[in-house]
Write an enzyme that holds these catalytic residues in place. Structure first.
Site, mmCIF file in Angstrom:
data_model
loop_
_atom_site.group_PDB
_atom_site.id
_atom_site.type_symbol
_atom_site.label_atom_id
_atom_site.label_comp_id
_atom_site.label_asym_id
_atom_site.label_seq_id
_atom_site.Cartn_x
_atom_site.Cartn_y
_atom_site.Cartn_z
ATOM 1 N N TYR A 120 0.851 -1.190 0.000
ATOM 2 C CA TYR A 120 0.000 0.000 0.000
ATOM 3 C C TYR A 120 0.883 1.235 0.000
ATOM 4 O O TYR A 120 1.827 1.327 0.798
ATOM 5 C CB TYR A 120 -0.891 -0.011 1.251
ATOM 6 C CG TYR A 120 -1.747 1.227 1.427
ATOM 7 C CD1 TYR A 120 -2.780 1.506 0.541
ATOM 8 C CD2 TYR A 120 -1.529 2.111 2.488
ATOM 9 C CE1 TYR A 120 -3.574 2.643 0.702
ATOM 10 C CE2 TYR A 120 -2.323 3.240 2.653
ATOM 11 C CZ TYR A 120 -3.340 3.504 1.764
ATOM 12 O OH TYR A 120 -4.127 4.618 1.929
ATOM 13 N N ASP B 68 9.368 2.504 0.396
ATOM 14 C CA ASP B 68 8.302 3.190 1.111
ATOM 15 C C ASP B 68 8.363 2.721 2.566
ATOM 16 O O ASP B 68 7.870 1.655 2.924
ATOM 17 C CB ASP B 68 6.950 2.846 0.471
ATOM 18 C CG ASP B 68 5.789 3.476 1.219
ATOM 19 O OD1 ASP B 68 6.002 3.984 2.338
ATOM 20 O OD2 ASP B 68 4.664 3.435 0.693
ATOM 21 N N LYS C 267 4.799 8.856 9.462
ATOM 22 C CA LYS C 267 4.259 8.265 10.693
ATOM 23 C C LYS C 267 5.168 8.452 11.916
ATOM 24 O O LYS C 267 5.209 9.522 12.489
ATOM 25 C CB LYS C 267 3.932 6.798 10.459
ATOM 26 C CG LYS C 267 2.885 6.614 9.337
ATOM 27 C CD LYS C 267 2.055 5.386 9.490
ATOM 28 C CE LYS C 267 1.104 5.205 8.330
ATOM 29 N NZ LYS C 267 -0.163 4.637 8.590
HETATM 30 C C1 LIG Z 1 3.568 1.857 3.483
HETATM 31 C C2 LIG Z 1 2.629 3.021 3.398
HETATM 32 N N1 LIG Z 1 2.795 3.928 2.437
HETATM 33 C C3 LIG Z 1 2.000 5.005 2.331
HETATM 34 C C4 LIG Z 1 0.966 5.209 3.209
HETATM 35 C C5 LIG Z 1 0.095 6.421 3.084
HETATM 36 O O1 LIG Z 1 0.396 7.302 4.120
HETATM 37 P P1 LIG Z 1 -0.683 8.386 4.602
HETATM 38 O O2 LIG Z 1 -1.792 7.631 5.239
HETATM 39 O O3 LIG Z 1 0.088 9.251 5.549
HETATM 40 O O4 LIG Z 1 -1.113 9.128 3.394
HETATM 41 C C6 LIG Z 1 0.750 4.284 4.233
HETATM 42 C C7 LIG Z 1 -0.347 4.473 5.196
HETATM 43 O O5 LIG Z 1 -0.652 3.627 6.012
HETATM 44 C C8 LIG Z 1 1.593 3.156 4.333
HETATM 45 O O6 LIG Z 1 1.422 2.222 5.274
#
Ligand SMILES: Cc1ncc(COP(=O)(O)O)c(C=O)c1O
Length: 433
Positions: free
Chosen positions: A143, A245, A273
């Site tokens: 994700y 990511d 986060k």
């Molecule tokens: C691995 C990863 N990338 C991107 C995102 C997207 O981040 P945001 O919710 O701050 O937009 C998340 C959100 O949980 C994530 O777990």
């Protein structure tokens, strides 16, 4: 049995005013309704019915220092009267950038965003401008945010997704423009041959390969030995930018994230986060020659709240805490998280539950599955009904995990909390077995 009467009433009322009653669809995944919390402190959340939850969701990751960490809150409070956004620069931003470029081996330059989703889009734009190519390799089950271009093949079902060796890109939401995912090349993760084939059959067209270096969202799964190194090598051979990511894994799996833990430095990194302990902040960091094209080639990136004073102050205070005493906090998290994992394993055996624990102490998953999975297709075979039953039974016993039974661990979960958690898990296993 806890009562949720106040949450149910508040949710019904909220739905009259707030579309769907939530501000993020992820929050629907809660029984009996999305719960209303009055406050959080350390490892605990206090809901509007007076129930206390030992929290292993932690805002889906950010609260790695626990809820309302006093030193971060104090550092932020000190800046409140200075202002929030200047549409201009300030020294907190300089200070944080200095700290991050010193800390992260692959971070010669950084740039801030306000959410992980935005940072991913920034990384894509930079990679496309850098390579002059448009396609992106993305892995099933990973994700990278909710926007059109990347909300694809996140949780595809077997019949939609086609054969494992040639997956079809599946948009996981309605309302997406038909062409939005045309440039996404979908691959199975943890399989170097698959990635090699994808790069070869799209020779000279792949701008970037993006992955969660430890998969979390489609099941908490470690990279196979050599996989990250191999992916890096393949990207280098094909001139594609490797993006890790680390929105979840950044500063959680160690100060320098999964890349530090597994010893593979990508071209571009995304942290978010936990790095600002719950304040909205994300960043892209990476090689100077790639990042500096933002300036030299006019790669547009904007955002009113990017680099706001409070988020910068929160991240600086977070890094202060994470780095003191030679990273003693991580030693404690590893030891305590491992104790919790061992305890849960023993309880599963005691109750004769077929369960595997995947991941690492700071982030793991209790999976009801026959064999530990290596990718999304395998992890999608987990017994979801049993996972839901377990998470519900845990909640009834004062422990909050998500419905997949992924556990976010924090520095605030001390030995007493772990004992309470294991006692609750014993009762929860008894309920579902
Ligand atoms: C691995 C990863 N990338 C991107 C995102 C997207 O981040 P945001 O919710 O701050 O937009 C998340 C959100 O949980 C994530 O777990």
């Amino acid at each position: 049995m806890p009562s949720y009467t106040n949450s149910i009433t508040l949710y019904e009322e909220t739905r009259q005013h707030l579309a769907g009653g939530v501000s993020s669809n992820v929050r629907y995944a809660s029984v009996p309704v999305p719960l209303f919390f009055a406050r959080g402190e350390g490892p605990r959340l206090y809901d509007e019915d007076g129930n206390v939850h030992i929290d292993y969701i932690l805002g889906n990751g950010p609260a790695f220092l626990g809820h309302a960490p006093p030193r971060v809150c104090a550092a932020v409070a000190e800046t409140l009267a200075l202002g929030q956004v200047f549409a201009g620069q300030h020294v907190h931003e300089l200070e944080l950038s200095r700290r991050l470029t010193a800390l992260l081996p692959g971070a010669e330059l950084v740039r801030y965003a306000s959410s992980g989703t935005e940072a991913v889009q920034m990384a894509f734009r930079i990679a496309r401008a850098f390579t002059g190519r448009s396609k992106i390799v993305k892995f099933e089950g990973h994700y990278h945010g909710w926007v059109d271009s990347v909300y694809v093949s996140v949780r595809p079902s077997g019949n939609e997704a086609g054969p494992a060796e040639a997956p079809v890109a599946v948009s996981d939401t309605t309302g997406v423009a038909p062409g939005a995912i045309a440039d996404m090349v979908i691959c199975g993760w943890n399989d170097l041959d698959h990635l090699r084939r994808a790069l070869e059959s799209n020779k000279g067209q792949i701008a970037a390969v993006i992955m969660e270096p430890m998969m979390v969202n489609g099941g908490v799964i470690l990279p196979r030995p050599g996989y990250l190194e191999g992916a890096k090598q393949l990207c280098a051979e094909h001139g594609a930018v490797l993006i890790f990511d680390e929105v979840i894994t950044g500063v959680r799996l160690g100060l320098t994230g999964a890349q530090g833990r597994f010893g593979v430095i990508p071209d571009l990194t995304i942290f978010a986060k936990a790095v600002a302990a719950g304040f909205p902040m994300a960043l892209v960091a990476g090689r100077r020659d790639i990042m500096e094209i933002m300036q030299t080639q006019g790669v547009m990136h904007g955002g009113t709240y990017n680099g706001n004073v409070q988020s910068m102050a929160a991240a600086i205070a977070t890094l202060d805490i994470l780095t003191e005493n030679n990273g003693a906090l991580y030693t404690a998290v590893e030891a305590r998280g491992a104790r919790l994992m061992d305890g849960l394993r023993s309880l599963a055996a005691k109750h004769r539950m077929p369960m595997h624990i995947t991941g690492v102490p700071a982030m793991f998953q209790t999976m009801f599955i026959a064999t530990p999975p290596a990718n999304w297709r395998e992890s999608s075979l987990l017994d979801r009904d049993r996972a839901l039953a377990f998470s519900t039974a845990l909640q009834e016993n004062g422990v909050r995990v998500n419905q997949r039974c992924a556990w976010f661990f924090s520095a605030a979960h001390d030995d007493v909390t772990i004992e309470e958690t294991l006692a609750a898990a014993d009762r929860a296993f008894a309920t579902i077995s």
